[in-house]
Design an enzyme around this catalytic site. Structure first.
Site, PDB file in Angstrom:
ATOM      1  N   TYR A  55      12.848   7.466   5.980  1.00  0.00           N
ATOM      2  CA  TYR A  55      14.095   7.950   6.576  1.00  0.00           C
ATOM      3  C   TYR A  55      15.061   8.550   5.532  1.00  0.00           C
ATOM      4  CZ  TYR A  55      12.550   5.295  10.664  1.00  0.00           C
ATOM      5  OH  TYR A  55      11.829   4.818  11.735  1.00  0.00           O
TER       6      TYR A  55
ATOM      7  N   LYS B  32       7.151   2.808  -2.839  1.00  0.00           N
ATOM      8  CA  LYS B  32       7.748   1.535  -3.252  1.00  0.00           C
ATOM      9  C   LYS B  32       7.360   1.209  -4.701  1.00  0.00           C
ATOM     10  CE  LYS B  32       7.774  -0.745   1.292  1.00  0.00           C
ATOM     11  NZ  LYS B  32       7.318  -1.953   2.019  1.00  0.00           N
TER      12      LYS B  32
ATOM     13  N   ASP C  80       9.404  -6.205   2.505  1.00  0.00           N
ATOM     14  CA  ASP C  80       9.455  -5.548   3.797  1.00  0.00           C
ATOM     15  C   ASP C  80      10.849  -4.961   3.925  1.00  0.00           C
ATOM     16  OD1 ASP C  80       7.921  -4.818   6.007  1.00  0.00           O
ATOM     17  OD2 ASP C  80       8.866  -6.312   7.283  1.00  0.00           O
TER      18      ASP C  80
ATOM     19  N   ASN D 123       0.837  -1.198   0.000  1.00  0.00           N
ATOM     20  CA  ASN D 123       0.000   0.000   0.000  1.00  0.00           C
ATOM     21  C   ASN D 123       0.869   1.244   0.000  1.00  0.00           C
ATOM     22  OD1 ASN D 123      -2.723  -1.074   0.046  1.00  0.00           O
ATOM     23  ND2 ASN D 123      -2.197  -1.907   2.057  1.00  0.00           N
ATOM     24  N   ASN D 124       2.164   1.072  -0.243  1.00  0.00           N
ATOM     25  CA  ASN D 124       3.107   2.185  -0.200  1.00  0.00           C
ATOM     26  C   ASN D 124       3.434   2.640  -1.635  1.00  0.00           C
ATOM     27  OD1 ASN D 124       5.581   3.640  -0.168  1.00  0.00           O
ATOM     28  ND2 ASN D 124       6.001   2.870   1.894  1.00  0.00           N
TER      29      ASN D 124
HETATM   30  P1  ITT Z   1       3.784  -2.027   2.803  1.00  0.00           P
HETATM   31  O1  ITT Z   1       2.369  -1.742   2.380  1.00  0.00           O
HETATM   32  O2  ITT Z   1       4.615  -2.524   1.651  1.00  0.00           O
HETATM   33  O3  ITT Z   1       3.903  -2.914   4.005  1.00  0.00           O
HETATM   34  P2  ITT Z   1       5.009   0.024   4.527  1.00  0.00           P
HETATM   35  O4  ITT Z   1       5.063   1.502   4.355  1.00  0.00           O
HETATM   36  O5  ITT Z   1       4.276  -0.542   5.699  1.00  0.00           O
HETATM   37  O6  ITT Z   1       4.427  -0.595   3.156  1.00  0.00           O
HETATM   38  P3  ITT Z   1       7.541  -1.265   5.351  1.00  0.00           P
HETATM   39  O7  ITT Z   1       6.906  -1.800   6.570  1.00  0.00           O
HETATM   40  O8  ITT Z   1       8.303  -2.202   4.472  1.00  0.00           O
HETATM   41  O9  ITT Z   1       6.477  -0.500   4.432  1.00  0.00           O
HETATM   42  O10 ITT Z   1       8.554  -0.070   5.630  1.00  0.00           O
HETATM   43  C1  ITT Z   1       8.879   0.339   6.879  1.00  0.00           C
HETATM   44  C2  ITT Z   1       9.242   1.782   6.895  1.00  0.00           C
HETATM   45  O11 ITT Z   1      10.621   1.885   6.586  1.00  0.00           O
HETATM   46  C3  ITT Z   1       8.546   2.705   5.893  1.00  0.00           C
HETATM   47  O12 ITT Z   1       7.320   3.172   6.342  1.00  0.00           O
HETATM   48  C4  ITT Z   1       9.573   3.832   5.801  1.00  0.00           C
HETATM   49  O13 ITT Z   1       9.431   4.716   6.885  1.00  0.00           O
HETATM   50  C5  ITT Z   1      10.887   3.083   5.952  1.00  0.00           C
HETATM   51  N1  ITT Z   1      11.470   2.821   4.634  1.00  0.00           N
HETATM   52  C6  ITT Z   1      11.313   1.720   3.865  1.00  0.00           C
HETATM   53  N2  ITT Z   1      12.006   1.843   2.726  1.00  0.00           N
HETATM   54  C7  ITT Z   1      12.618   3.056   2.771  1.00  0.00           C
HETATM   55  C8  ITT Z   1      13.431   3.773   1.884  1.00  0.00           C
HETATM   56  O14 ITT Z   1      13.782   3.291   0.691  1.00  0.00           O
HETATM   57  N3  ITT Z   1      13.861   4.979   2.270  1.00  0.00           N
HETATM   58  C9  ITT Z   1      13.525   5.509   3.458  1.00  0.00           C
HETATM   59  N4  ITT Z   1      12.728   4.906   4.349  1.00  0.00           N
HETATM   60  C10 ITT Z   1      12.264   3.676   4.001  1.00  0.00           C
END
Ligand code: ITT
Length: 195
Positions: free
Chosen positions: A150, A12, A68, A8-9
């Site tokens: 981040y 990504k 993830d 849902n991101n």
């Molecule tokens: P999903 O729907 O895919 O689960 P999410 O936003 O919950 O999306 P994650 O749990 O994988 O995604 O990510 C954890 C957090 O890590 C995300 O909310 C960001 O704050 C951080 N993050 C992940 N990838 C990053 C990136 O490339 N650069 C900076 N922060 C990142």
């Protein structure tokens, strides 16, 4: 080949979509008409990635993948890690997570950190995982407006700017997500030659 990306991101999606060859048709949850908050209840990126892809596969019975990602900071014994999205609390916004991180690293000399992405692919009912790592360090103060999460405080090794000061193409040079996705694509292309 059609693949659903179980996320849902939107950031990504923006990062992964341009890395896929035209032969792989990516559909997002939204494009597939799936409105579902996917659980991330486990203590590791590997288990959470698997949970996300299996939940969606069981729902639509279509090949799919999830990912993830966690930020692992050495001086914090790998935190925030699997809790990166919720570091400052259940509904924390990125700015709050960043402030908590910078406070935790105040007066800390070792600012080394890494992003780690685990992709879980379900292909014809079988699961495969791919990992991408980007080593770097946490800056003293946030800067830049690109990217997400981040990105304003993460400077990859070999760069002078943080991710949020880079274009998408520049971030891809170093990116954990790009490295994991490259492996996913290599695997899928290899599988396609076996058909
Ligand atoms: P999903 O729907 O895919 O689960 P999410 O936003 O919950 O999306 P994650 O749990 O994988 O995604 O990510 C954890 C957090 O890590 C995300 O909310 C960001 O704050 C951080 N993050 C992940 N990838 C990053 C990136 O490339 N650069 C900076 N922060 C990142």
């Amino acid at each position: 080949m059609e693949l659903i990306f179980a996320t849902n991101n939107r950031h990504k999606i923006d990062e992964i979509r341009p890395l896929l060859p035209a032969a792989i048709k990516l559909r997002t949850l939204r494009e597939a008409g799936i409105e579902q908050d996917i659980p991330e209840p486990h203590p590791s990126l590997e288990e959470n990635a698997r949970e996300k892809s299996i939940v969606i596969y069981n729902l639509v019975k279509t090949n799919c993948f999830s990912e993830d990602t966690g930020l692992e900071v050495r001086a914090l014994n790998g935190a925030p890690g699997v809790k990166s999205a919720r570091y400052a609390g259940e509904n924390a916004v990125p700015e709050q997570n960043i402030q908590k991180l910078l406070a935790a690293l105040q007066n800390e000399k070792d600012r080394s950190a890494r992003f780690r992405t685990v992709i879980s692919l379900i292909l014809n009912g079988k699961e495969y995982q791919f990992e991408g790592i980007c080593e770097g360090r946490i800056s003293e103060t946030p800067s830049g407006i690109s990217g997400f999460g981040y990105d304003p405080v993460f400077i990859p090794d070999g760069a002078t700017q943080c991710f949020a000061e880079m274009s998408l193409e520049e971030k891809q040079v170093f990116s954990h997500r790009r490295k994991a996705t490259d492996q996913l694509v290599d695997f899928l292309l290899e599988e396609a030659t076996k058909l």
